[in-house]
Structures are given as C-alpha cells and as structure tokens.
Design a protein around this motif. Structure first.
Motif, PDB file in Angstrom:
ATOM      1  N   UNK A 104       0.907  -8.370  -5.663  1.00 45.81           N
ATOM      2  CA  UNK A 104       0.905  -7.784  -4.334  1.00 45.81           C
ATOM      3  C   UNK A 104       1.461  -8.839  -3.532  1.00 45.81           C
ATOM      4  N   UNK A 105       2.691  -8.388  -3.088  1.00 44.66           N
ATOM      5  CA  UNK A 105       3.680  -9.064  -2.544  1.00 44.66           C
ATOM      6  C   UNK A 105       3.527  -9.193  -0.975  1.00 44.66           C
ATOM      7  N   UNK A 106       2.802  -8.151  -0.610  1.00 44.11           N
ATOM      8  CA  UNK A 106       2.499  -7.985   0.921  1.00 44.11           C
ATOM      9  C   UNK A 106       1.243  -8.535   1.270  1.00 44.11           C
ATOM     10  N   UNK A 107       0.237  -9.056   0.439  1.00 47.07           N
ATOM     11  CA  UNK A 107      -1.095  -9.616   0.756  1.00 47.07           C
ATOM     12  C   UNK A 107      -1.927  -8.810   1.121  1.00 47.07           C
ATOM     13  N   UNK A 108      -2.119  -7.496   0.710  1.00 46.59           N
ATOM     14  CA  UNK A 108      -3.209  -6.345   0.846  1.00 46.59           C
ATOM     15  C   UNK A 108      -2.384  -5.283   1.547  1.00 46.59           C
ATOM     16  N   UNK A 109      -1.304  -5.466   2.200  1.00 49.99           N
ATOM     17  CA  UNK A 109      -1.032  -4.435   3.165  1.00 49.99           C
ATOM     18  C   UNK A 109      -0.094  -3.244   2.337  1.00 49.99           C
ATOM     19  N   UNK A 110      -0.751  -1.913   2.936  1.00 53.54           N
ATOM     20  CA  UNK A 110       0.262  -0.710   2.311  1.00 53.54           C
ATOM     21  C   UNK A 110       0.745   0.005   3.418  1.00 53.54           C
ATOM     22  N   UNK A 111       1.688   0.834   3.171  1.00 48.92           N
ATOM     23  CA  UNK A 111       2.090   1.978   4.265  1.00 48.92           C
ATOM     24  C   UNK A 111       2.531   3.184   3.639  1.00 48.92           C
ATOM     25  N   UNK A 170       7.381  -0.997  -5.160  1.00 48.59           N
ATOM     26  CA  UNK A 170       8.083  -0.521  -4.151  1.00 48.59           C
ATOM     27  C   UNK A 170       7.672  -1.287  -2.774  1.00 48.59           C
ATOM     28  N   UNK A 171       8.766  -0.762  -1.492  1.00 46.49           N
ATOM     29  CA  UNK A 171       8.535  -1.346  -0.221  1.00 46.49           C
ATOM     30  C   UNK A 171       7.249  -0.616   0.415  1.00 46.49           C
ATOM     31  N   UNK A 172       6.672   0.210  -0.136  1.00 47.23           N
ATOM     32  CA  UNK A 172       5.276   0.711   0.622  1.00 47.23           C
ATOM     33  C   UNK A 172       4.214  -0.395   0.227  1.00 47.23           C
ATOM     34  N   UNK A 173       4.367  -1.427  -1.002  1.00 51.06           N
ATOM     35  CA  UNK A 173       3.285  -1.977  -1.155  1.00 51.06           C
ATOM     36  C   UNK A 173       2.543  -1.841  -2.305  1.00 51.06           C
ATOM     37  N   UNK A 197      -1.597   2.100   8.864  1.00 44.32           N
ATOM     38  CA  UNK A 197      -1.403   1.113   7.767  1.00 44.32           C
ATOM     39  C   UNK A 197      -2.659   1.223   6.974  1.00 44.32           C
ATOM     40  N   UNK A 198      -2.544   1.774   5.663  1.00 45.46           N
ATOM     41  CA  UNK A 198      -3.917   1.808   4.858  1.00 45.46           C
ATOM     42  C   UNK A 198      -4.305   0.447   4.098  1.00 45.46           C
ATOM     43  N   UNK A 199      -5.315   0.634   3.362  1.00 47.33           N
ATOM     44  CA  UNK A 199      -5.865  -0.464   2.698  1.00 47.33           C
ATOM     45  C   UNK A 199      -5.272  -0.504   1.270  1.00 47.33           C
ATOM     46  N   UNK A 200      -5.088  -1.770   0.716  1.00 44.79           N
ATOM     47  CA  UNK A 200      -4.543  -1.685  -0.843  1.00 44.79           C
ATOM     48  C   UNK A 200      -5.645  -1.468  -1.727  1.00 44.79           C
ATOM     49  N   UNK A 201      -5.032  -0.738  -2.814  1.00 47.20           N
ATOM     50  CA  UNK A 201      -5.831  -0.510  -3.911  1.00 47.20           C
ATOM     51  C   UNK A 201      -6.729  -1.753  -4.625  1.00 47.20           C
ATOM     52  N   UNK A 202      -7.458  -1.717  -5.265  1.00 49.96           N
ATOM     53  CA  UNK A 202      -8.372  -2.996  -5.663  1.00 49.96           C
ATOM     54  C   UNK A 202      -7.331  -3.838  -6.341  1.00 49.96           C
ATOM     55  N   UNK A 203      -7.373  -5.282  -6.003  1.00 55.29           N
ATOM     56  CA  UNK A 203      -6.853  -6.429  -6.360  1.00 55.29           C
ATOM     57  C   UNK A 203      -7.951  -6.855  -7.440  1.00 55.29           C
TER      58      UNK A 203
END
Length: 231
Positions: free
Chosen positions: A64-71, A38-41, A1-7
């Motif tokens: 950011x609906x996943x709170x920072x998580x992306x995949x 999308x569902x990837x975050x 799982x990667x990190x989110x781009x800058x919020x």
C-alpha cells in the motif's frame, strides 16, 4: 476519498512500517509476486487482482504505497500520485521484495512484479533496482515517470501490455522504452498492443475502457509468462 480494503500484513519499508495485502495460493506455497497499484491506491480492484494471482499459484503481495488512502476521483488521484516521491515508493517496494523472499511459503530466490498504470512504471523501476531478485516484470499501460530512466541493472524478463487507444501513453513512447530496455539488458522485451484504451484490465475502471476480451487475453499471456520465468 474512500477507505482502503483490508491490509493484512506489515513489513519494514522506507525506515518505517509499510502495509500491504497478501494472499497465499491454495497449495500453500509458490513463487512470490509483487502487485503494484494504480494511482487510485490499494483499491478493491487491486485486492481482487492479488486474490486472482494467488488462486493461480502465486504468493501475491500488493504494498500500500499511499498508506491506506484510496480514491475514485481523478484530481485526487493525481494529487496523491504527485505526493508520492518515486524514491519513497521504491524503498517501500524494496521492503516488499525482502518481505516476500523472507516468507517460508515463497519458492525460489527471485520474485515477479506486475504493475498497473502508475504501478507499471514503478514495477520496471523496481526490477532495475533489484536486479536478479526480480526474475520477471509485467507492466500494464505504464512506464517510469523518471526523466531519462535508463533501465541499467534490469535483468528480469519483460512482458508489456498497452492499449492502442490509450491517450495517456502513446506507442512511440512504448517503442522507445522497449528499445532502451533491449539496449540495457540481454533480453528483448515482449510487448503487446491491444485494441483497447487505458486500464482495460480494470473492471472498476471509471473511464469506461474495461475490455473483458482483451483483459482475458492479457491475463492468460501474463500467467504463461510468469510461470515460464518463475515456475
């Protein structure tokens, strides 16, 4: 799982602090636009879509609906989606509408909503919940995941983009949704089918179904539609 781009912004959502990525237009002010992931975050693709909408004149915000998580893993994305209750996502999105309408750069008393895949369905749910606070909604290859969703309360104009070769959502479901929207509202949705697969707008698309030509056509239709109802 990667990190989110800058919020780069926070706002009240779901009884806590929600995060998102906001981009302002070159002229400094414009109509507000919610961009639903999308569902990837909240991936770099979603950030680039926000930047593109801002460059076209919109004050664009992707919550950011996943709170920072992306995949980039399909099974992980499915787990993250399953762990996101629709009501919680809707509350975060409601907070995003409040936040945009409260910003001094946002022109008008209604915003638009554009969503992709999972976000396309959520954008339609949001438009139904927010009534006249959403003036235009553009789902890309997505429908609500709520069984029997009836679209009551939706007053926004609707423009839908779907792939003829999308194995995850067939034309019959799209046609049925369009019929339900037409029955629940005074506006007939404008639906386009493209000779493309799922996520044909996503140039980071792991399915290999990105289609630059169809993406460009859908992009121009979306801009014309949004400016027609928000400008």
């Amino acid at each position: 799982m990667g990190s989110s781009p800058p919020q780069n912004v926070t706002f009240p959502g779901n009884g806590a602090t929600a995060h998102g990525y906001l981009a302002l237009p070159p002229q400094g002010a414009g109509p507000g636009l919610i961009v639903v992931q999308e569902w990837w975050g909240l991936t770099t693709h979603m950030v680039s879509m926000v930047d593109r909408f801002a460059a076209e004149g919109f004050v664009a915000l992707a919550p950011d609906l996943y709170g920072g998580a992306t995949t980039h893993d399909r099974e992980e994305a499915a787990r993250m989606l399953a762990a996101l209750p629709a009501d919680r996502a809707a509350r975060d999105l409601h907070g995003a509408v409040d936040y945009l309408l409260g910003r001094p750069e946002v022109v008008g008393d209604a915003v638009g909503a554009v969503g992709f895949c999972m976000g396309g369905g959520l954008a339609l749910v949001l438009a139904a919940q927010e009534a006249d606070r959403i003036a235009a909604v553009v789902p890309f290859y997505g429908l609500p995941r709520i069984p029997g969703f009836a679209y009551g309360g939706l007053t926004a104009h609707v423009l839908g983009h779907y792939g003829e070769e999308d194995r995850s959502i067939d034309q019959q479901r799209v046609d049925e949704a369009a019929m339900l929207i037409g029955e629940a509202t005074d506006v007939q949705p404008e639906i386009h089918f493209y000779p493309a697969g799922h996520a044909f707008m996503n140039d980071e698309n792991l399915n290999g179904t990105y289609d630059p030509l169809q993406a460009r056509i859908a992009w121009q239709r979306t801009l014309s539609f949004l400016w027609g109802h928000l400008g």
